[in-house]
Enzyme design. Structure first.
Site, PDB file in Angstrom:
ATOM      1  N   GLU A 163      34.600  41.608  49.759  1.00  0.00           N
ATOM      2  CA  GLU A 163      34.409  40.768  50.951  1.00  0.00           C
ATOM      3  C   GLU A 163      35.133  39.430  50.842  1.00  0.00           C
ATOM      4  O   GLU A 163      35.093  38.632  51.756  1.00  0.00           O
ATOM      5  CB  GLU A 163      32.901  40.548  51.183  1.00  0.00           C
ATOM      6  CG  GLU A 163      32.207  39.583  50.237  1.00  0.00           C
ATOM      7  CD  GLU A 163      31.966  40.140  48.829  1.00  0.00           C
ATOM      8  OE1 GLU A 163      32.478  41.240  48.522  1.00  0.00           O
ATOM      9  OE2 GLU A 163      31.306  39.459  48.042  1.00  0.00           O
ATOM     10  N   HIS A 177      34.107  42.329  44.300  1.00  0.00           N
ATOM     11  CA  HIS A 177      33.714  41.729  45.585  1.00  0.00           C
ATOM     12  C   HIS A 177      34.777  41.987  46.652  1.00  0.00           C
ATOM     13  O   HIS A 177      35.720  41.205  46.776  1.00  0.00           O
ATOM     14  CB  HIS A 177      33.542  40.214  45.410  1.00  0.00           C
ATOM     15  CG  HIS A 177      32.336  39.827  44.640  1.00  0.00           C
ATOM     16  ND1 HIS A 177      31.183  39.361  45.247  1.00  0.00           N
ATOM     17  CD2 HIS A 177      32.080  39.851  43.321  1.00  0.00           C
ATOM     18  CE1 HIS A 177      30.276  39.111  44.325  1.00  0.00           C
ATOM     19  NE2 HIS A 177      30.788  39.382  43.144  1.00  0.00           N
ATOM     20  N   CYS A 218      29.006  44.598  43.300  1.00  0.00           N
ATOM     21  CA  CYS A 218      28.660  43.749  42.153  1.00  0.00           C
ATOM     22  C   CYS A 218      27.166  43.869  41.846  1.00  0.00           C
ATOM     23  O   CYS A 218      26.723  44.937  41.446  1.00  0.00           O
ATOM     24  CB  CYS A 218      29.130  42.316  42.379  1.00  0.00           C
ATOM     25  SG  CYS A 218      29.317  41.438  40.826  1.00  0.00           S
TER      26      CYS A 218
HETATM   27  N1  GLN Z   1      25.777  39.013  36.995  1.00  0.00           N
HETATM   28  C1  GLN Z   1      25.112  39.375  38.202  1.00  0.00           C
HETATM   29  C2  GLN Z   1      23.905  40.291  37.917  1.00  0.00           C
HETATM   30  O1  GLN Z   1      23.799  40.820  36.853  1.00  0.00           O
HETATM   31  C3  GLN Z   1      26.051  40.048  39.169  1.00  0.00           C
HETATM   32  C4  GLN Z   1      27.136  39.075  39.567  1.00  0.00           C
HETATM   33  C5  GLN Z   1      27.623  39.224  40.973  1.00  0.00           C
HETATM   34  O2  GLN Z   1      27.045  39.920  41.802  1.00  0.00           O
HETATM   35  N2  GLN Z   1      28.670  38.495  41.281  1.00  0.00           N
HETATM   36  O3  GLN Z   1      23.098  40.462  38.771  1.00  0.00           O
END
Ligand code: GLN
Length: 197
Positions: A180, A178, A85
């Site tokens: 995890e 994610h 992410c």
């Molecule tokens: N929206 C976040 C970003 O741009 C990422 C979101 C996440 O890691 N769950 O950093």
């Protein structure tokens, strides 16, 4: 093997638990450390950059001296890296909507767009077909980025609609969801395989 989870912001303890579970399931010897300082980042064979807020994580990685160590070791193929992410944003060579902030280590031949899903779909879970896996992976997306393009040596491992959501390049793995959070350790095991070579 020693795996570090960059532990300055985001879902760190979940990654530590998932990596420990993966090590146990694989029956290998390994240790998982919470990495906050440069010297700890020099001492591991692989690092995980967790989800969270990419702007905050990148700023704190710089302040704690982790930025240069991770970048240099990854570039010289001395370190395997998985970014999930926000972590995938930090691995990208191109961030389409970073504004004037430097949020990326520029390590992988991928372009990402932050917060790629509209408000209604900010968070969702979906079964995802991942290259090399027999059964779909339960993928949780939380204000996720999308990988809009890969080039060079980066290989697409999963897509969702028009978006790329997982890519690999050498010993680096970027995913926009994610892994995890669901108790399924297959992606952590895949990463540990890359750490082992
Ligand atoms: N929206 C976040 C970003 O741009 C990422 C979101 C996440 O890691 N769950 O950093």
């Amino acid at each position: 093997m020693r795996i570090g989870v960059i532990g300055i912001q985001g879902d760190v303890s979940e990654h530590i638990a998932a990596t420990r579970a993966a090590i146990e399931e694989m029956g290998v010897r390994g240790e998982v450390l919470w990495v906050r300082r440069a010297d700890a980042a020099r001492d591991v064979d692989g690092v995980i950059i967790p989800g969270g807020e990419s702007t905050t994580i990148s700023r704190l990685m710089k302040r704690h001296g982790l930025w240069d160590v991770v970048r240099e070791r990854a570039l010289s193929d001395d370190l395997a890296v998985m970014g999930t992410c926000a972590g995938s944003i930090i691995l990208a060579k191109e961030v389409e909507n970073a504004g004037d902030r430097v949020v990326s280590l520029g390590l992988m031949d991928i372009a990402v767009r932050r917060n790629a899903y509209g408000r209604q779909r900010e968070s969702f879970e979906t079964p995802l077909k991942v290259k090399g896996m027999d059964e779909p992976f339960p993928a949780v997306f939380i204000r996720a980025p999308a990988i809009t393009r890969v080039w060079g040596d980066a290989e697409v491992l999963a897509t969702l609609g028009d978006d790329i959501v997982m890519a690999r390049e050498g010993r680096m793995l970027a995913l926009t969801f994610h892994p995890e959070l669901t108790g399924d350790t297959r992606i952590h095991r895949m990463f540990l395989g890359m750490v082992e070579r």
